[in-house]
Design a protein around this motif. Structure first.
Motif, PDB file in Angstrom:
ATOM      1  N   GLY A 202     -11.212  -6.394  -0.078  1.00 26.77           N
ATOM      2  CA  GLY A 202     -10.570  -6.405  -1.384  1.00 26.77           C
ATOM      3  C   GLY A 202      -9.620  -5.239  -1.551  1.00 26.77           C
ATOM      4  O   GLY A 202      -9.503  -4.371  -0.682  1.00 26.77           O
ATOM      5  N   VAL A 203      -8.918  -5.213  -2.678  1.00 28.69           N
ATOM      6  CA  VAL A 203      -7.946  -4.151  -2.966  1.00 28.69           C
ATOM      7  C   VAL A 203      -7.970  -3.857  -4.462  1.00 28.69           C
ATOM      8  O   VAL A 203      -7.991  -4.779  -5.284  1.00 28.69           O
ATOM      9  N   VAL A 204      -7.942  -2.573  -4.802  1.00 31.48           N
ATOM     10  CA  VAL A 204      -7.781  -2.111  -6.173  1.00 31.48           C
ATOM     11  C   VAL A 204      -6.647  -1.097  -6.172  1.00 31.48           C
ATOM     12  O   VAL A 204      -6.637  -0.179  -5.347  1.00 31.48           O
ATOM     13  N   ALA A 205      -5.685  -1.258  -7.078  1.00 32.41           N
ATOM     14  CA  ALA A 205      -4.541  -0.347  -7.124  1.00 32.41           C
ATOM     15  C   ALA A 205      -4.140  -0.079  -8.557  1.00 32.41           C
ATOM     16  O   ALA A 205      -4.197  -0.967  -9.412  1.00 32.41           O
TER      17      ALA A 205
ATOM     18  N   ALA B 165      -2.870   5.085  -6.914  1.00 30.36           N
ATOM     19  CA  ALA B 165      -4.002   5.149  -5.998  1.00 30.36           C
ATOM     20  C   ALA B 165      -4.316   3.733  -5.521  1.00 30.36           C
ATOM     21  O   ALA B 165      -4.216   2.779  -6.292  1.00 30.36           O
ATOM     22  N   VAL B 166      -4.699   3.610  -4.254  1.00 32.09           N
ATOM     23  CA  VAL B 166      -4.995   2.305  -3.648  1.00 32.09           C
ATOM     24  C   VAL B 166      -6.249   2.443  -2.801  1.00 32.09           C
ATOM     25  O   VAL B 166      -6.411   3.438  -2.078  1.00 32.09           O
ATOM     26  N   SER B 167      -7.127   1.451  -2.875  1.00 32.52           N
ATOM     27  CA  SER B 167      -8.348   1.481  -2.072  1.00 32.52           C
ATOM     28  C   SER B 167      -8.853   0.058  -1.906  1.00 32.52           C
ATOM     29  O   SER B 167      -8.305  -0.894  -2.476  1.00 32.52           O
TER      30      SER B 167
ATOM     31  N   ASP C 143       0.832  -1.206   0.000  1.00 31.42           N
ATOM     32  CA  ASP C 143       0.000   0.000   0.000  1.00 31.42           C
ATOM     33  C   ASP C 143       0.866   1.255   0.000  1.00 31.42           C
ATOM     34  O   ASP C 143       0.677   2.154  -0.831  1.00 31.42           O
ATOM     35  N   LEU C 144       1.827   1.326   0.895  1.00 36.31           N
ATOM     36  CA  LEU C 144       2.664   2.526   0.954  1.00 36.31           C
ATOM     37  C   LEU C 144       3.579   2.623  -0.262  1.00 36.31           C
ATOM     38  O   LEU C 144       3.751   3.714  -0.835  1.00 36.31           O
ATOM     39  N   ILE C 145       4.166   1.512  -0.677  1.00 38.85           N
ATOM     40  CA  ILE C 145       5.053   1.538  -1.841  1.00 38.85           C
ATOM     41  C   ILE C 145       4.297   2.054  -3.064  1.00 38.85           C
ATOM     42  O   ILE C 145       4.810   2.869  -3.833  1.00 38.85           O
TER      43      ILE C 145
ATOM     44  N   ALA D 239     -13.771   1.560  -3.245  1.00 37.93           N
ATOM     45  CA  ALA D 239     -13.057   2.822  -3.435  1.00 37.93           C
ATOM     46  C   ALA D 239     -12.829   3.572  -2.127  1.00 37.93           C
ATOM     47  O   ALA D 239     -12.575   4.783  -2.141  1.00 37.93           O
ATOM     48  N   GLN D 240     -12.880   2.861  -1.009  1.00 35.81           N
ATOM     49  CA  GLN D 240     -12.620   3.464   0.298  1.00 35.81           C
ATOM     50  C   GLN D 240     -11.142   3.324   0.663  1.00 35.81           C
ATOM     51  O   GLN D 240     -10.513   2.316   0.334  1.00 35.81           O
ATOM     52  N   PRO D 241     -10.562   4.324   1.335  1.00 38.48           N
ATOM     53  CA  PRO D 241      -9.147   4.231   1.715  1.00 38.48           C
ATOM     54  C   PRO D 241      -8.885   3.012   2.600  1.00 38.48           C
ATOM     55  O   PRO D 241      -9.750   2.598   3.386  1.00 38.48           O
TER      56      PRO D 241
END
Length: 262
Positions: A240-243, A220-222, A211-213, A226-228
């Motif tokens: 889940g994760v979308v990046a 953008a990552v959520s 996430d930080l990298i 689409a929530q942080p």
């Protein structure tokens, strides 16, 4: 503090690699966790024991969340917490593949501030400290600026392309896959792929470092809604994760079928 923490994680990740590579994946003692939680090897535990002793020895006031340690409520009282996956991609490790990684992160008040993803078999070490950019083997990396979903290169398992997951039909992605979630995130940060997504509930230790990298590489990552992403939660699972680059990330999130959060 993030810069000092990053050096601590870098040193620990390299020692983790030295320990893990003493084991030969197919020959390492392996057993299965209860409730279908997947395999674990003697290498996972050896790395986890070293990391816990080393990192908590250096930062005794930090909380601890690791895939291979018992979890408890005490980490919620800490201002900062380690979030660790000793070997991300254990099945890959067992198979003798090179696509497993050590994933190390520190979160402060829910946000990751220092992160390392290290693939010792590929001699790749991805790193980031909050506000300092992201690197691979010391060289700055940047996510792509791909905007269109058509022909975007996306890391995801094939089941996410099922029509039930999308408002309309599934996009015409160029689909790729890597078994380690941490490596998938790092590859998007490096610009090797345009985006990644996973739609199943996902453990924080798989995602925190990436996430930080990604964010420091300009992506953008959520979660899938689409929530942080927020870390060191009482229930350490993400929806889940979308990046990806910001325009592509937004388009993917908008195209996903709405679902209730965890």
């Amino acid at each position: 503090m993030p810069a000092r923490d990053l050096q601590l994680l870098l040193d620990a990740a390299q020692e983790a690699g030295r320990i893990a590579m003493r084991f030969t994946g197919p020959k390492a003692e392996t057993w299965h966790k209860p409730d279908g939680a997947g395999p674990v090897t003697e290498a996972d535990l050896a790395v986890n024991n070293m990391l816990e002793a080393t990192l908590r020895g250096e930062r005794p006031d930090y909380g601890w969340l690791s895939e291979e340690s018992s979890d408890g409520p005490e980490r919620q009282d800490a201002e900062r917490a380690f979030i660790i996956d000793p070997i991300d991609g254990t099945r890959s490790f067992i198979d003798g593949s090179s696509t497993w990684a050590h994933s190390l992160a520190i979160a402060e008040h829910g946000q990751v501030t220092a992160a390392v993803v290290y693939l010792p078999m590929r001699d790749k070490i991805y790193a980031a400290a909050l506000g300092s950019g992201a690197t691979m083997n010391g060289v700055p990396i940047t996510a792509t600026d791909q905007e269109k979903m058509t022909d975007a290169s996306v890391l995801a398992a094939r089941p996410v392309m099922h029509s039930d997951f999308w408002r309309d039909k599934a996009p015409a992605f160029n689909l790729g896959y890597r078994p380690s979630l941490a490596y998938r995130l790092a590859l998007v940060a490096q610009g090797r792929f345009d985006a990644m997504l996973t739609l199943r509930p996902t453990w924080e230790w798989d995602i925190a470092a990436g996430d930080l990298i990604l964010r420091e590489a300009g992506a953008a990552v959520s979660d899938r809604m689409a929530q942080p992403l927020v870390f060191n939660k009482p229930d350490p699972r993400l929806n889940g994760v979308v990046a990806g680059g910001a325009p592509l990330h937004r388009r993917i999130c908008d195209a996903l079928a709405p679902v209730d959060p965890l």
